[in-house]
Design an enzyme around this catalytic site. Structure first.
Site, short mmCIF file in Angstrom:
data_model
loop_
_atom_site.label_atom_id
_atom_site.label_comp_id
_atom_site.label_asym_id
_atom_site.label_seq_id
_atom_site.Cartn_x
_atom_site.Cartn_y
_atom_site.Cartn_z
N TYR A 54 47.60 53.27 34.39
CA TYR A 54 46.14 53.41 34.23
C TYR A 54 45.73 53.02 32.82
O TYR A 54 46.39 53.41 31.85
CB TYR A 54 45.70 54.86 34.50
CG TYR A 54 45.07 55.01 35.86
CD1 TYR A 54 43.99 54.21 36.22
CD2 TYR A 54 45.54 55.94 36.78
CE1 TYR A 54 43.41 54.32 37.47
CE2 TYR A 54 44.96 56.06 38.04
CZ TYR A 54 43.89 55.25 38.39
OH TYR A 54 43.32 55.35 39.61
N THR A 225 37.29 32.86 40.08
CA THR A 225 38.48 33.52 40.60
C THR A 225 39.67 32.81 39.98
O THR A 225 39.55 31.71 39.44
CB THR A 225 38.57 33.44 42.13
OG1 THR A 225 38.37 32.08 42.52
CG2 THR A 225 37.53 34.32 42.79
N LYS A 228 42.51 30.08 43.13
CA LYS A 228 42.26 28.87 43.93
C LYS A 228 42.95 27.69 43.23
O LYS A 228 44.17 27.72 43.11
CB LYS A 228 40.75 28.68 44.11
CG LYS A 228 40.11 29.85 44.89
CD LYS A 228 38.66 29.59 45.21
CE LYS A 228 38.06 30.66 46.09
NZ LYS A 228 37.49 31.79 45.34
N1 DSN Z 1 36.41 32.79 50.37
C1 DSN Z 1 36.22 31.82 49.33
C2 DSN Z 1 36.37 30.43 49.86
O1 DSN Z 1 37.15 30.24 50.77
O2 DSN Z 1 35.73 29.52 49.36
C3 DSN Z 1 34.93 32.00 48.62
O3 DSN Z 1 34.80 33.32 48.25
#
Ligand code: DSN
Length: 448
Positions: A54, A225, A228
């Protein structure tokens, strides 16, 4: 993966599911443009002891003892993010993209303020003001759209901005194949003093690798994010730019307070460590080569699909992503396409297209991209082969027509699925997919 003996001993059910997923990935072609394969180093950080700690607060300002190591981990992740993207402030604590975007709203706006983001079914994101998200209910959302040819309709946006100056505008998309118009959007946002937030979740790896322009000179805030094109763990980063600090010198402090204590509790330290590892990897020259190859592969895949008669929204791509208009097969064909491709172990997603003629759940397009197959080492010749495999799968389901009536649709889909399961040609194509995939091991360093 050979290293899950303890999981297998404790919970053979979950261990077996992990192995099944590994096998599905190994034998298949992953074309969902928001997915990727992280390195083993990233996975080891995610699976590390840091998950146990934590550490509410920020480095050197924590509410718990014992954070000497965590402080270093978070500081390294923050410094790497600042350096990689060229920003003065980065917060690596957001749990994922949607929380990060909500945190931007609650740092900058009051409920009821006007926001503008690309309409969801034109390729925007839920958190950019869609009514399906709290952002479209708490704030006054005035979405912008794409033109019928699939490009962001900057003229419509400019008109809307002149009429009702928003407090916040989003530039950033989830199903948009062309370059994100950072400069154009900044000019429009600046014309009325709006904040411009760039959500680069889809293209962060391309930006880091120099394969897409950076939003940093244009936006006040940047969110992304990390899982990706950036190829890190599931997590997110909020960044404030110099331009953001010029507009509001307290912006970084506001973001910090909104993330914690405003909206989150303890940071996910194992994720923070893995983000740090991914950022280190993304700063290497080989990552720039990866990012460039992702784009070259997407262009090659698009050309292959077009050569087989498929229709690409905007006629191509500048990024990692392709949007295919399937209306020539019939409105609502996206589901038939996705499920038939699943049968052949080619994974992508059905998607709405500009001017969608059917519905978001039964859309008329499909979205695909090249980050994951490029991570596996595939290049232009494989994209040619994949394009051709996709076209052959679609040929197997040509002629199915999505009923508009709900009860009729349920029956129709039952029949479609049973015919799909019995389709011998799809089984053959599945084998060809496997043969192609297996030439590109997921973890060559493990011989696995
Ligand atoms: N779920 C993501 C995507 O596939 O583009 C966006 O949040």
């Amino acid at each position: 993966m050979k290293r899950i003996e303890e999981l297998r001993a404790t919970d053979p059910v979950i261990a077996s599911l992990v192995e099944q997923e590994l096998e599905r990935k190994r034998a298949g072609l992953e074309l969902i443009p928001s997915e990727n394969f992280t390195s083993l180093a990233v996975m080891q950080a995610v699976g590390s002891i840091l998950t146990d700690k934590y550490s509410e607060g920020y480095p050197k300002r924590r509410y718990y003892g014992g954070n000497q190591v965590i402080d270093e981990v978070e500081t390294i992740a923050v410094e790497r993010a600042k350096q990689l993207f060229g920003v003065p402030y980065a917060n690596v604590q957001p749990y994922s993209g949607s929380p990060a975007n909500l945190e931007v709203y609650f740092s900058l706006l009051e409920p009821g303020d006007t926001v503008m983001g690309l309409n969801l079914s034109d390729g925007g994101h839920l958190t950019h003001g869609s009514t399906g998200s709290v952002t479209g209910r708490v704030f006054n959302s005035v979405p912008y759209h794409t033109t019928p040819d699939g490009y962001v309709d900057l003229k419509e946006l400019e008109r809307n901005v002149a009429e009702q100056c928003p407090k916040l505008m989003w530039v950033g998309y989830t199903a948009y194949p062309r370059r994100f118009p950072f400069a154009e959007m900044a000019r429009i946002a600046d014309s009325c003093g709006a904040y411009l937030a760039a959500d680069i979740s889809h293209i962060a790896g391309l930006v880091a690798g120099g394969a897409h322009e950076s939003p940093v000179g244009y936006a006040h805030v940047v969110t992304t994010t990390t899982h990706k094109t950036l190829r890190g763990p599931r997590g997110a980063i909020i960044m404030v730019t110099e331009k953001g600090l010029e507009k509001d010198p307290d912006l970084a402090k506001k973001v910090e307070k909104t993330v914690f204590p405003g909206m989150q509790g303890g940071p996910h330290n194992h994720t923070t460590a893995a983000i740090a590892v991914a950022l280190l990897e993304a700063a290497k020259p080989e990552f720039a080569e990866y990012a460039a190859q992702v784009v070259r592969n997407a262009k090659a895949l698009g050309e292959a699909l077009e050569a087989d008669g498929l229709n690409l929204v905007t006629g191509g791509t500048d990024t990692h992503l392709l949007l295919v208009d399937l209306t020539a097969y019939g409105p609502g064909f996206g589901l038939f396409a996705q499920e038939a491709l699943d049968e052949a172990n080619i994974t992508l997603n059905k998607n709405t297209i500009p001017g969608e003629p059917f519905s978001p759940f039964y859309p008329s397009g499909m979205r695909l991209g090249t980050p994951a197959v490029t991570s596996r080492g595939m290049r232009e010749p494989e994209m040619q082969a994949i394009g051709h495999l996709i076209a052959q799968v679609l040929d197997e389901v040509r002629g199915y027509v999505m009923p508009r009536d709900r009860a009729e649709r349920t029956e129709y889909l039952k029949r479609f699925r049973s015919e799909l399961a019995g389709n011998a040609r799809l089984r053959e194509l599945h084998k060809q997919v496997e043969q192609l995939s297996e030439q590109f091991p997921l973890y060559p360093e493990l011989n696995d």
